[in-house]
Every structure is written in structure tokens, then in C-alpha cells.
Design a protein around this motif. Structure first.
Motif, short mmCIF file in Angstrom:
data_model
loop_
_atom_site.label_atom_id
_atom_site.label_comp_id
_atom_site.label_asym_id
_atom_site.label_seq_id
_atom_site.Cartn_x
_atom_site.Cartn_y
_atom_site.Cartn_z
N TYR A 13 -43.04 -0.79 -9.80
CA TYR A 13 -42.89 0.25 -10.77
C TYR A 13 -43.33 0.02 -12.25
O TYR A 13 -43.17 0.90 -13.06
N ARG A 14 -43.37 -1.24 -12.30
CA ARG A 14 -43.50 -1.83 -13.81
C ARG A 14 -44.46 -1.10 -14.36
O ARG A 14 -44.46 -0.53 -15.63
N HIS A 15 -45.64 -0.91 -14.05
CA HIS A 15 -46.87 -0.12 -14.52
C HIS A 15 -47.14 1.30 -13.91
O HIS A 15 -48.29 1.73 -14.17
N ARG A 16 -46.31 1.80 -13.14
CA ARG A 16 -46.57 3.14 -12.63
C ARG A 16 -45.17 3.98 -12.93
O ARG A 16 -44.54 4.44 -12.11
N ARG A 17 -45.38 4.43 -14.08
CA ARG A 17 -44.25 5.33 -14.14
C ARG A 17 -44.13 6.47 -13.60
O ARG A 17 -43.11 7.12 -13.40
N PRO A 18 -45.25 7.19 -13.16
CA PRO A 18 -45.15 8.56 -12.41
C PRO A 18 -44.32 8.23 -11.18
O PRO A 18 -43.52 9.18 -10.79
N GLU A 19 -44.50 7.24 -10.47
CA GLU A 19 -43.61 6.81 -9.19
C GLU A 19 -42.20 6.84 -9.74
O GLU A 19 -41.44 7.18 -8.84
N LEU A 20 -42.03 6.03 -10.84
CA LEU A 20 -40.55 5.71 -11.13
C LEU A 20 -39.85 7.05 -11.41
O LEU A 20 -38.62 7.22 -11.13
N LEU A 21 -40.69 7.75 -12.01
CA LEU A 21 -40.07 9.18 -12.65
C LEU A 21 -39.88 10.17 -11.34
O LEU A 21 -38.84 10.66 -11.43
N ALA A 22 -40.90 10.01 -10.38
CA ALA A 22 -40.69 10.92 -9.10
C ALA A 22 -39.11 10.22 -8.45
O ALA A 22 -38.41 11.10 -8.09
N ALA A 23 -39.23 8.93 -8.32
CA ALA A 23 -37.86 8.51 -7.89
C ALA A 23 -36.69 9.09 -8.59
O ALA A 23 -35.52 9.15 -7.82
N ALA A 24 -36.66 8.69 -9.96
CA ALA A 24 -35.56 9.11 -10.67
C ALA A 24 -35.18 10.76 -10.85
O ALA A 24 -34.14 10.95 -10.57
N THR A 25 -36.31 11.57 -10.65
CA THR A 25 -36.10 12.95 -10.42
C THR A 25 -35.22 13.26 -9.09
O THR A 25 -34.54 13.87 -9.12
N GLU A 26 -35.71 12.41 -7.97
CA GLU A 26 -34.75 12.74 -6.84
C GLU A 26 -33.52 12.41 -7.03
O GLU A 26 -32.65 13.20 -6.39
N TYR A 27 -33.22 11.46 -7.70
CA TYR A 27 -31.89 10.71 -7.74
C TYR A 27 -31.01 11.67 -8.57
O TYR A 27 -29.88 12.13 -8.26
N VAL A 28 -31.38 12.25 -9.63
CA VAL A 28 -30.92 13.29 -10.44
C VAL A 28 -30.75 14.48 -9.80
O VAL A 28 -29.57 15.18 -9.98
N LEU A 29 -31.68 14.92 -9.00
CA LEU A 29 -31.58 16.06 -8.33
C LEU A 29 -30.29 16.06 -7.05
O LEU A 29 -29.65 17.05 -6.99
#
Length: 200
Positions: A13-29
Motif C-alpha cells: 500500500y505504501r505507494h498505492r493510495r487508490p488501493e488503500l483508499l478502496a480498502a479503507a472505504t469498505e471498512y468505513v462502509l
């Protein structure tokens, strides 16, 4: 050794913000915003707190990005989905969107929406920051389709606002009551006004 130990997922995830945001979005949802902070989110995603902070400076920034991602993903889906592309009118497109939004997986976004709005309503700066991704950016594709159907731009803006308000209000009703038949009937009545500009 520090607590921010590097593991495989941190490196991924270090240099892949879109993947990190996608995972965080699922967590928050899945979990909502009550009690959300960056450390538990990082732990749930299997990354270090430092990795999450590298991309999102605060919980508020993360939540704004989550809201924008939800909006962007859904708008892209109705622009690219073959089913949506078959809609012959604004009303038919919005009805298809409504059906999709009533799926349990999609309804999670409304639970989050109501949480975010309730939180921001008491904080004017938060409300101002939230408005683009929750209001303005949703209106644009509805307006564009209405204009393509012949509605003047100023009327399209007003009608898009009314339609978006109906969708969100009826979703709140549906989440609370589960009365799909009554809510669907109200939705059909609400979008009847979209069928032809100038009442023609």
C-alpha cells in the motif's frame, strides 16, 4: 524496533493510495464512523499507522476521501455499466439507479451518508467541505442526462436537486421501515415529472 513494523501489506500500500483508499472505504462502509480513528483502521487493513498517515493526514481527510470515492465509483458505474447505457430517458435511468441503490451492499452508503451529514451539520466548516462530494458531484450527471433529454439547464439543475432529495429521503424511509412497496410507489410518483420537459 518500533510498533510501525513493515509487513507485506504495508509495502503493497505504501505507494498505492487508490488501493488503500478502496480498502479503507469498505471498512468505513461496514463499520460506520462511530469511533473511527486512523489507528484501528490501519490495524484492520493490516498496515502501519504511519502508512495510513502518509496518505491521509487525519480522520476527517480520510472520511472526505471515502465520500468522494463512493460518489465517484457509483457515477462511473452508471456511465459505464451496459445496463444503464440502455436507458432511453432520464426517468428510466434514474429508476435503474434507484433499483441498484436499493441493493443491501449499496444501501451501506446511505447509512454512512446520514452519519456524515449528522456529524457535519453542527460544524459549518465540515459541512462546506462535505458538500461537493455529497451534493454537487451527484447533481452533475443527473443534470447532464436531463439536458440531453431537452431540459433547459436551469430547470435541469432544479429538477436534479429535487430527484436527488427524493432518492435520499426515500432511502432513509426504506432503511427505517423496510417498506419497499410503499417507498417504490412514492419513488415512481416522484420521477413522473422527469418524463418530458415543459409538460409536453
Amino acid at each position: 524496533m518500533t510498533d510501525d513494523r513493515v509487513d507485506g501489506r504495508t509495502l503493497r500500500y505504501r505507494h498505492r493510495r487508490p488501493e488503500l483508499l478502496a480498502a479503507a472505504t469498505e471498512y468505513v462502509l461496514d463499520h460506520g464512523i462511530d469511533g473511527v480513528s486512523l489507528r484501528p483502521v490501519a490495524t484492520a487493513l493490516g498496515v502501519s499507522h504511519a502508512t495510513l498517515l502518509r496518505h491521509f493526514k487525519s480522520k476527517d481527510e480520510l472520511l472526505l476521501c471515502v465520500g468522494d470515492k463512493i460518489r465517484g465509483d457509483f457515477v462511473r458505474s452508471w456511465q459505464q455499466d451496459e445496463q444503464f447505457s440502455t436507458a432511453s430517458s432520464s426517468a428510466e435511468l434514474v429508476r435503474m439507479v434507484w433499483t441498484r441503490l436499493c441493493e443491501p451492499r449499496e444501501q451501506r452508503q446511505f447509512i454512512l451518508l446520514f452519519q456524515l451529514v449528522g456529524r457535519a451539520a453542527r460544524r459549518p466548516a465540515d459541512a462546506q467541505a462535505l458538500a461537493p462530494s455529497i451534493v454537487d458531484d451527484w447533481l452533475t450527471p443527473i443534470e447532464e442526462r436531463l439536458c440531453a433529454d431537452g431540459w433547459p439547464a436551469d430547470e435541469a439543475r432544479t429538477l436534479a436537486t429535487l430527484v436527488l432529495g427524493h432518492i435520499r429521503g426515500l432511502q432513509l424511509d426504506l432503511l427505517l421501515t423496510g417498506d419497499r412497496a410503499r417507498v417504490d410507489a412514492a419513488f415512481d410518483a416522484a420521477i413522473a415529472m422527469m418524463h418530458s420537459p415543459h409538460g409536453s
